[in-house]
Design a protein around this motif. Structure first.
Motif, PDB file in Angstrom:
ATOM      1  N   GLY A  34       0.834  -1.202   0.000  1.00 54.84           N
ATOM      2  CA  GLY A  34       0.000   0.000   0.000  1.00 54.84           C
ATOM      3  C   GLY A  34       0.861   1.240   0.000  1.00 54.84           C
ATOM      4  O   GLY A  34       1.120   1.841   1.046  1.00 54.84           O
ATOM      5  N   ASN A 182      -8.155  -2.236   5.377  1.00 54.21           N
ATOM      6  CA  ASN A 182      -7.060  -2.954   4.723  1.00 54.21           C
ATOM      7  C   ASN A 182      -7.149  -4.413   5.151  1.00 54.21           C
ATOM      8  O   ASN A 182      -6.968  -4.690   6.326  1.00 54.21           O
ATOM      9  CB  ASN A 182      -5.722  -2.334   5.176  1.00 54.21           C
ATOM     10  N   ARG A 373      -5.668  -9.278  -2.862  1.00 52.66           N
ATOM     11  CA  ARG A 373      -5.730  -7.847  -2.562  1.00 52.66           C
ATOM     12  C   ARG A 373      -4.904  -7.073  -3.587  1.00 52.66           C
ATOM     13  O   ARG A 373      -3.768  -7.448  -3.875  1.00 52.66           O
ATOM     14  CB  ARG A 373      -5.164  -7.580  -1.157  1.00 52.66           C
TER      15      ARG A 373
HETATM   16  C1  LMR Z   1       0.209  -2.561   3.222  1.00 51.33           C
HETATM   17  O1  LMR Z   1      -0.709  -3.109   3.811  1.00 51.33           O
HETATM   18  O2  LMR Z   1       0.584  -2.881   2.087  1.00 51.33           O
HETATM   19  C2  LMR Z   1       0.929  -1.403   3.865  1.00 51.33           C
HETATM   20  O3  LMR Z   1       0.380  -1.121   5.100  1.00 51.33           O
HETATM   21  C3  LMR Z   1       2.385  -1.605   3.890  1.00 51.33           C
HETATM   22  C4  LMR Z   1       2.820  -2.641   4.886  1.00 51.33           C
HETATM   23  O4  LMR Z   1       3.668  -2.314   5.716  1.00 51.33           O
HETATM   24  O5  LMR Z   1       2.333  -3.764   4.846  1.00 51.33           O
END
Ligand code: LMR
Length: 395
Positions: A34, A182, A373
């Motif tokens: 992300g 998320n 995802r």
């Molecule tokens: C994600 O979910 O991709 C971000 O929060 C980066 C991470 O540290 O996993």
């Protein structure tokens, strides 16, 4: 000492970038982590950040230690950003420490809960960020889960979520995502937040909120609706926030852990327990990211610039959600992907199986997490057709 160690698999999110970097396909696309990217595929340093850094370089006079709580100005500004003009601030019931990223805040929150209740569990959504379980179990908590996302119908599994939360004991904690869930992109509606907050007040479990994407959903105020409502409804809660995404300060590692106590005196006691937890972990938080954020939030001009830059990132992601769905249709995909436009923030599940995810990687150099995802923030007008074609091929 080390001879008994067993090799561990790479991190499911961070490991993808290692594979991606080694891939020589010029069309390769990394939808794994992300991280916001602009249309050119860059993760830019925001203009307001550059200006704040310049100001710090010109005005900073010492690199002496601050303390375990971090900068008082940052803590005040971030608490106001997260909670707005909330009565918990006026009642002097919030204690905030700066942390190394949102992950640091979660770890400190976990250790605080374990200090209060050895053997407590924290209930996380199923699914949740791949790192949540690891962070909380490293902090000494048991990790349980409650239903959250209905993969078949691409929506919240709210009735089952509530049924599970009704069983959570008063001594446990429940983790909620403030917005831009998320990995699913599915958020609670205001009415659903109210039901969860009222249940927390009645059942007595502690609400812990992870706010890693404030400003990436509907807006800075809108995305803070849930935390502020919960703070209005219960006596105690924890909010873990991150400046990685909304200030683009990923590698600076700056976040905050804000704990609300039932009174100002209770908050002081909490703070006195929180600081030694920080002290034995990393002694003091890094200062540079906090200095950037406080400089921006302390200047009306830089704050306005930040709001504009944040809105641009948010709007670009929203536009890419629309564009991906359109281009999938244009490439003859008959499966309904319109749910992607109803979801928020950086992520959605494509809803394809692990074999199809692997084919995307092996045949098309399109990298995504095994759960399917995707990070919408990596999609751009000049890669969306390649992505849509690749998805069409594996369906
Ligand atoms: C994600 O979910 O991709 C971000 O929060 C980066 C991470 O540290 O996993």
């Amino acid at each position: 000492m080390f001879s008994s160690l067993q090799a561990q698999p790479a991190d499911p999110i961070l490991g993808l970038t290692v594979q991606f970097k080694a891939d020589s396909n010029p069309h390769k696309l990394n939808l794994g982590p992300g991280i916001y990217q602009d249309e050119a595929g860059l993760t830019p340093v925001l203009g307001c950040v550059k200006a704040a850094e310049q100001h710090r370089v010109d005005s900073e006079t010492t690199k002496a230690y601050i303390n375990s709580a971090g900068s008082a100005l940052f803590n005040k500004k971030i608490t106001a950003l997260n909670f707005g003009d909330h009565r918990v601030i006026h009642e002097n019931r919030v204690r905030t420490v700066s942390t190394p990223g949102g992950t640091g805040a979660l770890r400190i929150a976990g250790e605080l809960i374990r200090t209060c209740r050895a053997g407590a569990a924290i209930w996380v959504s199923n699914p949740t960020w791949a790192n949540h379980a690891g962070v909380f179990s490293a902090a000494g908590l048991q990790v349980r889960s409650y239903p959250y996302y209905d993969h078949d119908n691409k929506c919240l599994d709210f009735d089952n979520m509530m049924a599970a939360l009704q069983q959570v004991p008063a001594d446990d904690a429940v983790l909620l995502h403030a917005s831009c869930h998320n990995p699913s992109g599915m958020d609670l509606s205001p009415a659903q937040w109210r039901q969860v907050a009222e249940l927390a007040a009645k059942a007595g479990f502690l609400v812990v909120i992870d706010m890693a994407y404030q400003g990436f959903g509907a807006g800075l105020e809108e995305d803070a609706y849930g935390p502020r409502l919960v703070a209005d409804t219960v006596d105690e809660m924890i909010l873990c926030s991150s400046c990685s995404k909304n200030f683009g300060l990923y590698r600076e590692r700056i976040g905050a852990c804000s704990v609300i106590g039932s009174s100002a005196a209770a908050a002081d006691i909490i703070n006195s327990v929180l600081l030694p937890i920080v002290r034995v972990n990393y002694s003091m938080p890094p200062a540079h990211g906090a200095a950037i954020v406080e400089t921006i939030l302390d200047s009306a001009e830089l704050t306005a610039q930040w709001h504009a830059e944040l809105a641009q990132m948010r709007q670009r992601i929203g536009a890419m959600r629309q564009l991906l769905v359109q281009r999938l249709l244009a490439h003859g995909v008959t499966r309904d992907f319109s749910f992607i436009t109803a979801q928020n923030g950086m992520f959605s599940f494509l809803g394809i199986d692990s074999e199809q995810v692997q084919r995307l990687q092996d045949e098309f150099s399109v990298y995504l997490v095994g759960s399917s995802r995707i990070s919408i923030a990596a999609i751009a007008p000049d890669n969306v057709d390649y992505l849509a074609q690749s998805i069409a091929s594996v369906l």
